[in-house]
Write a protein that holds these residues in place. Structure first.
Motif, PDB file in Angstrom:
ATOM      1  N   GLU A  57      57.478  20.134  15.130  1.00 36.92           N
ATOM      2  CA  GLU A  57      58.743  19.061  15.372  1.00 36.92           C
ATOM      3  C   GLU A  57      59.054  18.068  14.872  1.00 36.92           C
ATOM      4  O   GLU A  57      57.762  17.615  14.429  1.00 36.92           O
ATOM      5  CB  GLU A  57      59.039  18.916  16.858  1.00 36.92           C
ATOM      6  CG  GLU A  57      58.433  18.392  17.498  1.00 36.92           C
ATOM      7  CD  GLU A  57      58.901  18.143  19.272  1.00 36.92           C
ATOM      8  OE1 GLU A  57      59.187  19.396  19.711  1.00 36.92           O
ATOM      9  OE2 GLU A  57      57.636  17.216  19.902  1.00 36.92           O
ATOM     10  N   MET A  58      60.382  17.583  14.581  1.00 36.20           N
ATOM     11  CA  MET A  58      60.049  16.455  13.418  1.00 36.20           C
ATOM     12  C   MET A  58      61.648  15.866  14.924  1.00 36.20           C
ATOM     13  O   MET A  58      62.524  16.514  14.394  1.00 36.20           O
ATOM     14  CB  MET A  58      59.909  16.561  12.367  1.00 36.20           C
ATOM     15  CG  MET A  58      61.114  14.896  11.538  1.00 36.20           C
ATOM     16  SD  MET A  58      60.214  14.948   9.653  1.00 36.20           S
ATOM     17  CE  MET A  58      61.749  16.272   9.469  1.00 36.20           C
ATOM     18  N   GLN A  60      65.559  14.335  13.617  1.00 38.69           N
ATOM     19  CA  GLN A  60      66.840  14.230  13.684  1.00 38.69           C
ATOM     20  C   GLN A  60      66.843  13.629  12.496  1.00 38.69           C
ATOM     21  O   GLN A  60      67.230  13.658  11.077  1.00 38.69           O
ATOM     22  CB  GLN A  60      67.651  14.781  13.611  1.00 38.69           C
ATOM     23  CG  GLN A  60      67.885  16.119  14.646  1.00 38.69           C
ATOM     24  CD  GLN A  60      67.636  17.711  13.521  1.00 38.69           C
ATOM     25  OE1 GLN A  60      68.322  17.540  12.197  1.00 38.69           O
ATOM     26  NE2 GLN A  60      66.988  18.016  13.689  1.00 38.69           N
ATOM     27  N   GLY A  63      61.437  11.490   8.807  1.00 41.76           N
ATOM     28  CA  GLY A  63      62.100  12.921   7.457  1.00 41.76           C
ATOM     29  C   GLY A  63      60.509  12.261   6.545  1.00 41.76           C
ATOM     30  O   GLY A  63      59.617  11.297   7.198  1.00 41.76           O
ATOM     31  N   LEU A  83      58.238  24.290  10.040  1.00 48.43           N
ATOM     32  CA  LEU A  83      58.940  23.699  10.051  1.00 48.43           C
ATOM     33  C   LEU A  83      60.263  23.813   9.170  1.00 48.43           C
ATOM     34  O   LEU A  83      60.256  23.819   7.773  1.00 48.43           O
ATOM     35  CB  LEU A  83      59.475  22.165  10.429  1.00 48.43           C
ATOM     36  CG  LEU A  83      58.486  21.766  11.610  1.00 48.43           C
ATOM     37  CD1 LEU A  83      58.776  19.581  11.333  1.00 48.43           C
ATOM     38  CD2 LEU A  83      59.862  21.747  12.970  1.00 48.43           C
ATOM     39  N   LEU A  85      62.575  23.001   6.224  1.00 44.94           N
ATOM     40  CA  LEU A  85      63.536  21.744   5.717  1.00 44.94           C
ATOM     41  C   LEU A  85      64.457  21.725   4.780  1.00 44.94           C
ATOM     42  O   LEU A  85      64.472  23.031   3.717  1.00 44.94           O
ATOM     43  CB  LEU A  85      61.778  20.944   5.309  1.00 44.94           C
ATOM     44  CG  LEU A  85      60.178  20.817   6.065  1.00 44.94           C
ATOM     45  CD1 LEU A  85      59.382  20.420   5.539  1.00 44.94           C
ATOM     46  CD2 LEU A  85      61.465  20.108   6.997  1.00 44.94           C
ATOM     47  N   GLU A 101      67.128  23.858   0.398  1.00 46.69           N
ATOM     48  CA  GLU A 101      66.540  24.648   1.582  1.00 46.69           C
ATOM     49  C   GLU A 101      65.019  25.608   1.256  1.00 46.69           C
ATOM     50  O   GLU A 101      65.187  26.343   0.560  1.00 46.69           O
ATOM     51  CB  GLU A 101      67.062  24.828   2.176  1.00 46.69           C
ATOM     52  CG  GLU A 101      69.164  24.752   2.146  1.00 46.69           C
ATOM     53  CD  GLU A 101      68.861  23.567   3.668  1.00 46.69           C
ATOM     54  OE1 GLU A 101      68.693  23.578   3.724  1.00 46.69           O
ATOM     55  OE2 GLU A 101      69.913  22.488   2.626  1.00 46.69           O
ATOM     56  N   GLU A 121      62.024  15.094   2.834  1.00 41.82           N
ATOM     57  CA  GLU A 121      62.045  16.148   3.137  1.00 41.82           C
ATOM     58  C   GLU A 121      62.425  15.797   4.185  1.00 41.82           C
ATOM     59  O   GLU A 121      62.125  14.741   5.120  1.00 41.82           O
ATOM     60  CB  GLU A 121      60.571  16.645   3.410  1.00 41.82           C
ATOM     61  CG  GLU A 121      59.929  16.827   1.969  1.00 41.82           C
ATOM     62  CD  GLU A 121      58.850  18.199   2.147  1.00 41.82           C
ATOM     63  OE1 GLU A 121      58.252  19.190   1.329  1.00 41.82           O
ATOM     64  OE2 GLU A 121      58.181  17.773   3.051  1.00 41.82           O
ATOM     65  N   MET A 122      63.711  16.360   5.456  1.00 43.71           N
ATOM     66  CA  MET A 122      64.029  16.083   6.373  1.00 43.71           C
ATOM     67  C   MET A 122      64.450  17.837   6.868  1.00 43.71           C
ATOM     68  O   MET A 122      64.059  18.568   5.973  1.00 43.71           O
ATOM     69  CB  MET A 122      65.502  15.603   5.830  1.00 43.71           C
ATOM     70  CG  MET A 122      65.912  13.910   5.554  1.00 43.71           C
ATOM     71  SD  MET A 122      65.349  13.096   6.211  1.00 43.71           S
ATOM     72  CE  MET A 122      66.266  13.137   7.426  1.00 43.71           C
ATOM     73  N   ASN A 123      64.401  17.397   7.791  1.00 43.09           N
ATOM     74  CA  ASN A 123      64.502  18.487   8.818  1.00 43.09           C
ATOM     75  C   ASN A 123      65.969  19.878   8.010  1.00 43.09           C
ATOM     76  O   ASN A 123      66.639  19.241   7.439  1.00 43.09           O
ATOM     77  CB  ASN A 123      65.991  18.433  10.564  1.00 43.09           C
ATOM     78  CG  ASN A 123      64.476  17.924  11.215  1.00 43.09           C
ATOM     79  OD1 ASN A 123      62.891  19.176  11.245  1.00 43.09           O
ATOM     80  ND2 ASN A 123      63.782  16.549  11.452  1.00 43.09           N
ATOM     81  N   LYS A 124      65.751  21.097   8.118  1.00 39.12           N
ATOM     82  CA  LYS A 124      66.906  21.905   7.127  1.00 39.12           C
ATOM     83  C   LYS A 124      67.985  21.619   8.021  1.00 39.12           C
ATOM     84  O   LYS A 124      68.498  21.565   8.742  1.00 39.12           O
ATOM     85  CB  LYS A 124      66.090  22.976   7.794  1.00 39.12           C
ATOM     86  CG  LYS A 124      67.030  24.070   6.608  1.00 39.12           C
ATOM     87  CD  LYS A 124      66.721  25.724   7.548  1.00 39.12           C
ATOM     88  CE  LYS A 124      67.866  26.264   6.078  1.00 39.12           C
ATOM     89  NZ  LYS A 124      67.490  27.853   6.239  1.00 39.12           N
ATOM     90  N   TRP A 126      69.787  18.945   7.303  1.00 37.75           N
ATOM     91  CA  TRP A 126      70.252  17.230   7.274  1.00 37.75           C
ATOM     92  C   TRP A 126      70.976  16.883   6.094  1.00 37.75           C
ATOM     93  O   TRP A 126      71.957  15.991   6.979  1.00 37.75           O
ATOM     94  CB  TRP A 126      69.222  16.771   7.683  1.00 37.75           C
ATOM     95  CG  TRP A 126      68.940  15.047   7.793  1.00 37.75           C
ATOM     96  CD1 TRP A 126      69.242  14.599   8.858  1.00 37.75           C
ATOM     97  CD2 TRP A 126      69.700  14.336   7.247  1.00 37.75           C
ATOM     98  NE1 TRP A 126      69.064  13.179   9.042  1.00 37.75           N
ATOM     99  CE2 TRP A 126      69.490  12.933   7.547  1.00 37.75           C
ATOM    100  CE3 TRP A 126      70.110  14.229   5.471  1.00 37.75           C
ATOM    101  CZ2 TRP A 126      70.000  11.780   7.142  1.00 37.75           C
ATOM    102  CZ3 TRP A 126      70.297  12.431   5.133  1.00 37.75           C
ATOM    103  CH2 TRP A 126      70.244  11.313   6.058  1.00 37.75           C
TER     104      TRP A 126
END
Length: 145
Positions: A57-58, A60, A63, A83, A85, A101, A121-124, A126
């Protein structure tokens, strides 16, 4: 017998740590318009190679910023990354060159469309959720001239 046990224990510890997420990297504050990002910085080759692997997990607003020595075409895949990303390829001046994505645990390659030094890289989703597209600029210490 003791030597064999010590070797087995050392190999077990090495294997376990190889599958642990890296969480103690330096951090940098970035912004994308009004949106704030708390990014871990992966600048050494081993840090970049591990990236966000094994993380479950990360938050929101967090990144990982990958920093390379010089601009070149950068390509990433998601082997051992759990995850989903979004990835932004970023020029020296903070301009986002392209965004993609990435599905978890795949070897599909995602590459910059021009030479870049930075990759975020960030959560998918974002970037899409924030309305950030290619051509937008990131701000923060790495992008100051």
């Amino acid at each position: 017998m003791k030597a064999a046990f010590a070797l087995a224990a050392a190999l077990f510890v090495a294997a376990a740590s190889a599958q642990s997420p890296q969480v103690n990297l330096p951090r940098v504050k970035l912004s994308a318009g009004m949106h704030q990002i708390d990014a871990q910085v992966a600048s050494a080759p081993d840090e970049r190679a591990t990236g966000l692997m094994f993380r479950k997990e990360m938050p929101q607003h967090e990144g990982m910023l990958f920093v390379f020595e010089q601009p070149s075409q950068q390509c990433f895949w998601m082997k051992n990354t759990l995850l989903p990303l979004s990835i932004a390829f970023v020029a020296d001046d903070g301009r986002i060159v392209n965004i993609d994505e990435m599905a978890p645990q795949t070897l599909e390659s995602h590459c910059s469309t021009e030479p870049v030094r930075y990759v975020l890289e960030m959560n998918k989703g974002w970037f899409a959720k924030k309305g950030i597209k290619a051509g937008a600029r990131l701000a923060g210490p790495p992008f100051r001239k």
